[in-house]
Design an enzyme around this catalytic site. Sequence first.
Site, PDB file in Angstrom:
ATOM      1  NE  ARG A  90      -4.380  -1.366   1.845  1.00 18.95           N
ATOM      2  CZ  ARG A  90      -5.224  -1.867   2.726  1.00 18.95           C
ATOM      3  NH1 ARG A  90      -4.889  -1.913   4.007  1.00 18.95           N
ATOM      4  NH2 ARG A  90      -6.403  -2.313   2.350  1.00 18.95           N
ATOM      5  CE  LYS A 134     -16.274 -11.796   9.807  1.00 19.61           C
ATOM      6  NZ  LYS A 134     -16.510 -10.676  10.698  1.00 19.61           N
ATOM      7  N   GLY A 176      -6.253  -6.624   0.449  1.00 18.73           N
ATOM      8  CA  GLY A 176      -4.984  -6.705   1.167  1.00 18.73           C
ATOM      9  C   GLY A 176      -4.494  -8.127   1.387  1.00 18.73           C
ATOM     10  N   GLY A 180     -12.213  -4.447   1.142  1.00 15.52           N
ATOM     11  CA  GLY A 180     -13.551  -4.003   1.533  1.00 15.52           C
ATOM     12  C   GLY A 180     -14.122  -3.013   0.529  1.00 15.52           C
TER      13      GLY A 180
HETATM   14  C1  3PG Z   1      -8.276  -1.848   5.120  1.00 14.06           C
HETATM   15  O1  3PG Z   1      -7.234  -2.222   5.629  1.00 14.06           O
HETATM   16  O2  3PG Z   1      -9.155  -2.623   4.736  1.00 14.06           O
HETATM   17  C2  3PG Z   1      -8.491  -0.377   4.892  1.00 14.06           C
HETATM   18  O3  3PG Z   1      -7.339   0.334   5.185  1.00 14.06           O
HETATM   19  C3  3PG Z   1      -9.642   0.100   5.738  1.00 14.06           C
HETATM   20  O4  3PG Z   1      -9.352  -0.184   7.089  1.00 14.06           O
HETATM   21  P1  3PG Z   1     -10.558  -0.522   8.063  1.00 14.06           P
HETATM   22  O5  3PG Z   1     -11.148  -1.809   7.602  1.00 14.06           O
HETATM   23  O6  3PG Z   1      -9.958  -0.606   9.452  1.00 14.06           O
HETATM   24  O7  3PG Z   1     -11.540   0.624   7.950  1.00 14.06           O
END
Ligand code: 3PG
Length: 399
Positions: free
Chosen positions: A34, A204, A357, A381
Site C-alpha cells: 500500500r 466469513k 490486502g 472491503g
Molecule cells: C483496510 O485495511 O481494509 C483499509 O485500510 C480500511 O481499514 P478498516 O477496515 O480498518 O476501515
Amino acid sequence: MKGIEALDVAGKVVLLRADLNVPLDGTRITDDGRIRASLPTINKLRERGAKVLITAHLGRPKGDDYAERAAGGPSLAPVAARLAELLGHPVPLAADVAGESARSVAAHLADGDVAMLENIRFEPAETSRDDAVRAELAGTLAGLADVYVGDGFGALHRKHASVYDVPAMLPHAAGELVLAEVSVLERLTREPARPYVVVLGGAKPSDKLAVIGNLLDKADRILIGGGMSYTFLAAQGYEVGRSLLEADRLDDVRKVMSDARARGVELVLPVDLVGATGFAADAAHEIYPVTAFPADREGMDMGPVTRQIFAEKLADAATVFWNGPVGVFEFPAFADGTRAVAEAISKLSGFTVIGGGDSAAAIRRLGLPEDSFSHISTGGGASLEYLEGASLPGLAALA
Ligand code: 3PG
Ligand code: MG
C-alpha cells in the site's frame, strides 16, 4: 471525477488522504504494497511543487479518547520511515493528528516536501457516526491545507472525517491510485469479457453475501473457498467439525445458493478439505472428503481434488476477480489451496484482478510475480462494496 492535474498545487499545502494501513509484526512492516501503491500520486504532487501533507490510518486503535489511543498505538512511525526510504527524501511525522505539532509540520514544508500526520484514528472523531463531531475534526484538518487529494482507495467505503468530510471543505481531486482502481472496477462491472469467474475466500460469508448477490447478475461462475466455505458446506448438511462457522447465516447462504441455481450461475464449493487438530502452523492434519469430515477437526485449507477443480473452473476465464485466501496461507502447511488458486489465475491471459490486502499479501508471500496479474487492488472491503453496487462515501465525496 477530477484528477490531480485539474488542481493548482504549486506552493500549496496538499492534504493527501492515503491508505497506508499496512500489516505489521510489532513495528516491522510485513508487506509495504500500500505504501508503494501510493507513490505515483506523491511523486506527481512533489514534481509539481506541492507541499504534501499525508493523513492516514493504521489499524484500529483502542481507547475512549485521544490520549489513550495515542498511548496504545500503533504509531505511523514505521510507515513514515518506509515512505522516506522509498522516496529517498525525509518524511517527518507530526506527533499529533491535528494539533500544535501538525500545524508546525505543515508550516515548515518547502515545495516538493512530504510530511505525515499521526494515525488519524487516534482521534475518535474520525470514525464518529455523528456528523457534527466528524465535521469539527474535518474543519481542523482542512485548516492545515489549501487543497485535498483523495487517494486512499482502501478506505473509500468508510464515512470517516478524513475520507468523506474534508473533501467537501477544500478544492479536491482524486489521486492516481483511486482513478486506477476505479477504472478496473468499472471494467469488472460493465460488460466483463466472458466467462467471468469470481473466487471468494476469507473468513466469513456475512462479509460476502451482498457481493455474491450482486454478482449473480454478472458472473458465470463463483468459486467459494476458505473460512466462508465451511458455512456453505454446513448449509448443505455436511459435517464441518470445528471449522469456522457462521451458524446464524445458514439460511442466508441457502438463499444465495438457490438464487444462483435459479439464475444459472455455477456456485462451486470444496469437495475435500485439509482438516487439522487445531489452529496452529504445526497442527497434525489430513485430507478428508467433505462427506467424511471428522467432528473433532478444523478446516484449514482446500484439499487436492478441490485445487484441481478450481484450476479447471478458472482455465477458460476471460475475466477473473479474486478476493480472500482459500486457506490459512500464513501457515506454510496450509497454503497449498491459496497457491493453487493464485497460480491458476497467474497463467491466464484474460483480465485478472486480485482484490484486497490479504489476497495481495498472499501473492507476494507466495513469491508470484505481481505482473502476472492485470491488477492487484489495494482495497478488499472497498472493492467488494463497489462490486455490491453500493455507493462508496469517499468516492461520492470526490465526484
Ligand atoms: C483496510 O485495511 O481494509 C483499509 O485500510 C480500511 O481499514 P478498516 O477496515 O480498518 O476501515
Ligand atoms: Mg478491511
